[in-house]
Design a protein around this motif. Structure first.
Motif, mmCIF file in Angstrom:
data_model
loop_
_atom_site.group_PDB
_atom_site.id
_atom_site.type_symbol
_atom_site.label_atom_id
_atom_site.label_comp_id
_atom_site.label_asym_id
_atom_site.label_seq_id
_atom_site.Cartn_x
_atom_site.Cartn_y
_atom_site.Cartn_z
ATOM 1 N N GLY A 165 0.804 -1.206 0.000
ATOM 2 C CA GLY A 165 0.000 0.000 0.000
ATOM 3 C C GLY A 165 0.839 1.258 0.000
ATOM 4 N N ARG A 166 0.151 2.391 0.197
ATOM 5 C CA ARG A 166 0.792 3.695 0.214
ATOM 6 C C ARG A 166 1.296 3.993 1.623
ATOM 7 N NH1 ARG A 166 1.050 8.471 -3.004
ATOM 8 N NH2 ARG A 166 1.138 6.886 -4.626
ATOM 9 N N TYR A 167 2.591 4.366 1.693
ATOM 10 C CA TYR A 167 3.243 4.712 2.955
ATOM 11 C C TYR A 167 3.767 6.146 2.871
ATOM 12 C CZ TYR A 167 3.352 -0.209 4.471
ATOM 13 O OH TYR A 167 3.013 -1.488 4.869
ATOM 14 N N LEU A 168 3.957 6.730 4.043
ATOM 15 C CA LEU A 168 4.693 7.982 4.133
ATOM 16 C C LEU A 168 6.114 7.654 4.565
ATOM 17 C CD1 LEU A 168 4.689 11.103 4.048
ATOM 18 C CD2 LEU A 168 2.554 10.005 3.425
ATOM 19 N N LEU A 169 7.073 7.992 3.725
ATOM 20 C CA LEU A 169 8.487 7.856 4.068
ATOM 21 C C LEU A 169 8.930 9.183 4.662
ATOM 22 C CD1 LEU A 169 11.398 6.656 3.902
ATOM 23 C CD2 LEU A 169 11.458 7.494 1.534
ATOM 24 N N VAL A 170 9.278 9.186 5.942
ATOM 25 C CA VAL A 170 9.720 10.405 6.620
ATOM 26 C C VAL A 170 11.236 10.335 6.789
ATOM 27 C CG1 VAL A 170 9.590 11.781 8.720
ATOM 28 C CG2 VAL A 170 7.517 10.745 7.773
ATOM 29 N N TYR A 229 18.398 18.415 12.923
ATOM 30 C CA TYR A 229 17.706 17.473 12.039
ATOM 31 C C TYR A 229 16.230 17.830 11.928
ATOM 32 C CZ TYR A 229 21.962 14.772 12.135
ATOM 33 O OH TYR A 229 23.283 14.388 11.991
ATOM 34 N N TRP A 230 15.772 17.960 10.680
ATOM 35 C CA TRP A 230 14.373 18.188 10.373
ATOM 36 C C TRP A 230 13.813 16.940 9.696
ATOM 37 C CZ3 TRP A 230 14.275 23.686 7.638
ATOM 38 C CH2 TRP A 230 14.756 24.642 8.540
ATOM 39 N N THR A 231 12.516 16.947 9.441
ATOM 40 C CA THR A 231 11.908 15.818 8.745
ATOM 41 C C THR A 231 11.239 16.284 7.460
ATOM 42 O OG1 THR A 231 9.809 16.016 9.959
ATOM 43 C CG2 THR A 231 11.500 14.531 10.877
ATOM 44 N N GLN A 232 11.206 15.374 6.499
ATOM 45 C CA GLN A 232 10.552 15.610 5.213
ATOM 46 C C GLN A 232 9.791 14.347 4.846
ATOM 47 O OE1 GLN A 232 10.713 18.325 3.266
ATOM 48 N NE2 GLN A 232 10.307 17.689 1.169
ATOM 49 N N GLY A 233 8.501 14.487 4.544
ATOM 50 C CA GLY A 233 7.678 13.333 4.215
ATOM 51 C C GLY A 233 7.521 13.161 2.712
#
Length: 822
Positions: A728-733, A780-784
């Motif tokens: 399925g569809r996931y969010l890669l962070v 460190y920041w995050t990007q989805g």
């Protein structure tokens, strides 16, 4: 103290009057643009950009040397796919120096040719505007000289060059839209001469531009506008479209109460306007935190973008006055909504709405009042707090009065009026809160600084116009005396600045107890304010909350305390969502939360802007009469009425689209803290590295190391093996850091760079993601990034064949539609 519907204080409230019968014409949304508002494709994110419905931006020509990013053609794809209007191309930003190096018109003309050919060849060339000269009154020419003879020499030289450049552009792009003259301010002597010349020589700009950058513009702009329109009429020109393509100063940007003053005067006059570029590109002139996180200014512009129908006349207590209560208002009879945005002054106010049409609203209205507070330039702001929701009777003379009490000068407020219908709206639940200025606290080994006043308008905004800095001694500390009403957990919000070069800590203690460290991410500078949220337990009564120096210096502006009443939650009202198709609005009942119901049928869509404090799972409930479909991150799921869904949201704004065969929808309710239960997490050390990519030890990385030297070659990659429990569809962070900069030598802009990475799942096509600068190699920041995984083993590979990728600390993956706990 927050505005309430209670009685007035001892001083008479200010009165702001709205006349719903006095139309000013359709809402233009012209004042929401920005100079260098976009830095790269993806900075800001689509979810931060699209909701604002931006009508114009100003950027540099492709390959321009003025700044390292913000090239018009490069950012145009992002701008146009998110509904953007037109792009002003600042042609002289092809030069590297500021003010621009004057190498003569013969040096400039080949550059004009190159820029024009690039734009003319673009498929969207009709959506670009050429601005040939920027602030020519002091760059290359001297057009404000008091000596008339000397002025005329400079004027005529500029006129000759304007005519030459104008014809060069038109020779290549015959349909070109050209704007100018683009002075530093409004100068009627020169404008009269310019318009007379341009009309005679047939080189009139299609868009008139000038700048309004000082606090005095809040007082003077209306006079400038009226004078200009009179000049046009006298000369038989126009009326031309006007774009004030640089407005406001540092102290205004990000501050809702300041922005409402600017936007109200531009919208009232139906001119377009772009906020100035004082700092770094890519944050919509200080309205977007990181790439995707709203601050208070973003929410103000989101409100502005939600105004529909016609604007109507607003009479403030003091028209055309600096730093006073101002507002703008709209009436949409088809949606049966009136909206008022106001702010800029502290204290009490009565908003008197006149000529409320009974045919539209009936005999009662529901008045919903919300606040967008100042949260700093880089301080996150949750969905604006609804302060009051009350049914009010429309007086016999068609008047409704909405009282606001205890307003904050830096906040903006929105009042929405909708038909009252039957029933009683649920009163808003506002948790107890209080704020405390650092300059009013007990300060040891620190210094109070004044910031962002009218006399220092180019200073950064500060709460109360002061902050406490130079907290760089071993004994440095600030003791805040606070008082809370009951035992419990309180959310402590700290407005701070950290220019120390990396994460900085202070020691937090209560009543002299054992200190605990508070870690502050880096900010652009000491006064570019961010917000740190911490939970503390307090007993009822007075306490001393101490923030003492830790491992580095931190600037303190203000702290706020808010009683924690459970997990964060927000109700997003369907009647205020973005819509497409032709849904109808039903206000027959005002029971409960919401301003009524939005009735969706096949072909209709409503889009909600949903805030998440962090990446993770949240509970989402549709308050609808029938099942609806929700689309998020490319995944579609059916939501049964009133039944919870577990959806993965990224930190900041999430665009959730709703469709239905036929459903009456009151709201989309979202709650939770961002659970990571059920997600997949992989530290940098678990990746297989090749081609020079290396594992680097770091005390600041979550697992003690990060992947560095990644990219800049087709062979340099990092490959993670991911085991997915379901397809399925996931969010890669992606948790990342980088601080690449290119100093172009500009006097005041901070020229940060973005980095990109190509992300490939198994043998699929790569997805390019853009990663904004994090202000420090150790922050460190995050990007989805949405990805599709198959059940079982998957490879997720990061690389960049032509440039450096960011340093990667860890990755986390969560299915967009998660499993509810049983």
């Amino acid at each position: 103290m927050l505005p309430t519907m209670g009685s007035a204080s001892a001083a008479d409230p200010q009165r702001l009057t709205v006349d719903l019968a006095a139309s000013e014409g359709p809402v233009t949304l012209g004042a929401n643009g920005a100079l260098y508002g976009l830095g790269d494709d993806g900075v800001p994110s689509d979810a931060a950009l699209e909701p604002l419905k931006i009508t114009s931006i100003s950027q540099k020509p492709e390959g321009g040397a003025q700044h390292p990013n913000g090239d018009a053609l490069s950012v145009s794809k992002s701008f146009f796919r998110n509904g953007g209007g037109e792009i002003n191309v600042m042609m002289q930003d092809i030069y590297a120096k500021w003010p621009y190096e004057d190498l003569g018109i013969d040096d400039y003309l080949p550059k004009v040719d190159k820029i024009t050919k690039q734009i003319a060849a673009d498929p969207n060339s009709d959506r670009f505007v050429y601005i040939p000269f920027n602030e020519p009154d002091f760059i290359w020419y001297k057009l404000n000289l008091t000596d008339q003879a000397a002025y005329e020499v400079e004027r005529d030289r500029f006129f000759a060059h304007w005519k030459t450049v104008y014809h060069r552009i038109r020779a290549i792009d015959p349909d070109a839209v050209i704007a100018g003259p683009n002075e530093t301010g409004y100068y009627p002597r020169f404008l009269r001469d310019f318009l007379t010349f341009a009309q005679r020589e047939n080189v009139l700009p299609q868009i008139m531009t000038w700048h309004e950058l000082s606090s005095g513009s809040l007082r003077d702009f209306q006079g400038h506008y009226d004078n200009y329109r009179a000049l046009e009429r006298e000369l038989g020109i126009g009326p031309l479209k006007i774009n004030i393509d640089e407005y406001a100063n540092r102290r205004d940007l990000s501050v809702p109460g300041q922005l409402v003053q600017w936007v109200s005067m531009f919208e009232r006059n139906k001119v377009y306007a772009n906020m100035a570029y004082w700092d770094a590109a890519g944050n919509l002139s200080g309205q977007v935190v990181r790439s995707n996180i709203p601050n208070g200014g973003w929410w103000f512009f989101r409100w502005y973008a939600g105004m529909t129908g016609d604007t109507v006349q607003v009479t403030p207590p003091q028209p055309n006055a600096i730093d006073t209560l101002q507002g703008l208002a709209s009436l949409d009879a088809s949606r049966r909504q009136a909206q008022v945005l106001l702010g800029g002054s502290a204290g009490d106010s009565d908003v008197v709405v006149r000529n409320v049409p009974r045919s539209v609203f009936g005999r009662t209205v529901t008045a919903t009042v919300a606040e967008a507070a100042w949260s700093g330039y880089e301080g996150q702001h949750a969905a604006p707090q609804v302060l009051t929701r009350t049914k009010l009777k429309v007086a016999d003379d068609g008047t409704v009065t909405v009282p606001l009490r205890g307003m904050s000068k830096m906040s903006a407020y929105r009042i929405v009026l909708t038909p009252g219908g039957s029933g009683t709206p649920s009163p808003a639940t506002v948790p107890w809160s209080a704020s405390y200025e650092a300059e009013d606290a007990a300060i040891t080994a620190g210094q109070v600084y004044t910031q962002g006043t009218v006399s220092n308008a180019n200073g950064y905004a500060a709460s109360g116009t002061k902050d406490v800095g130079s907290l760089n001694q071993a004994a440095s500390k600030v003791d805040f005396t606070v008082s809370v009403p009951k035992d419990g957990t309180y959310d402590l919000a700290i407005l701070y600045g950290n220019q120390s070069g990396g994460p900085a800590t202070q020691k937090l203690s209560v009543d002299g107890g054992d200190p605990v460290p508070v870690s502050y991410p880096s900010t652009e500078n000491w006064t570019y304010r961010a917000k740190k949220d911490v939970g503390i337990r307090l007993t009822a009564g007075s306490h001393v909350v101490t923030l003492a120096k830790g491992d580095a210096e931190v600037t303190l502006d203000r702290i706020g305390l808010t009683a924690r009443t459970g997990a964060p939650s927000a109700s997003y009202e369907a009647t205020l969502a973005d819509i497409s198709g032709r849904p109808s609005y039903d206000y027959s009942s005002s029971n409960g939360v919401g301003t009524g119901s939005l009735v969706l049928r096949t072909g209709d869509k409503a889009v909600f802007d949903v805030y998440a404090p962090r990446d993770g799972y949240f509970t989402v409930v549709s308050r609808a009469s029938a099942p609806v479909k929700l689309r998020l991150h490319g995944e579609t799921v059916t939501a049964a009425p009133g039944q919870p869904l577990r959806l993965y949201l990224v930190a900041g704004n999430n665009r959730v689209a709703m469709t239905a065969g036929h459903a009456s929808v009151r709201s989309l309710d979202v709650s939770g803290n961002g659970s990571t239960t059920g997600t997949l997490a992989y530290e940098a050390a678990s990746a297989t590295l090749s081609g020079g990519a290396e594992l680097v030890d770091s005390a600041h990385a979550s697992g003690g190391s990060y992947i560095g030297s990644l990219g800049n070659s087709p062979s340099s990659t990092a490959e993670f093996t991911v085991n997915a429990p379901k397809s399925g569809r996931y969010l890669l962070v992606v948790q990342y850091a980088h601080n690449e900069r290119r100093d172009n030598g500009h006097a005041y802009n901070t020229d940060i760079m973005s980095r990109t990475a190509d992300i490939t799942v198994d043998s699929g096509a790569p997805t390019r993601a853009t990663f904004k600068n994090t202000w420090s190699w150790d922050d460190y920041w995050t990007q989805g990034v949405p990805v599709d995984l198959k059940k079982g083993s998957n490879t997720v590979t990061f690389g960049n064949a032509t440039g450096w990728a960011p340093n990667i600390d860890r990755i986390e993956l969560g299915r967009v539609v998660g499993q509810l706990a049983h």
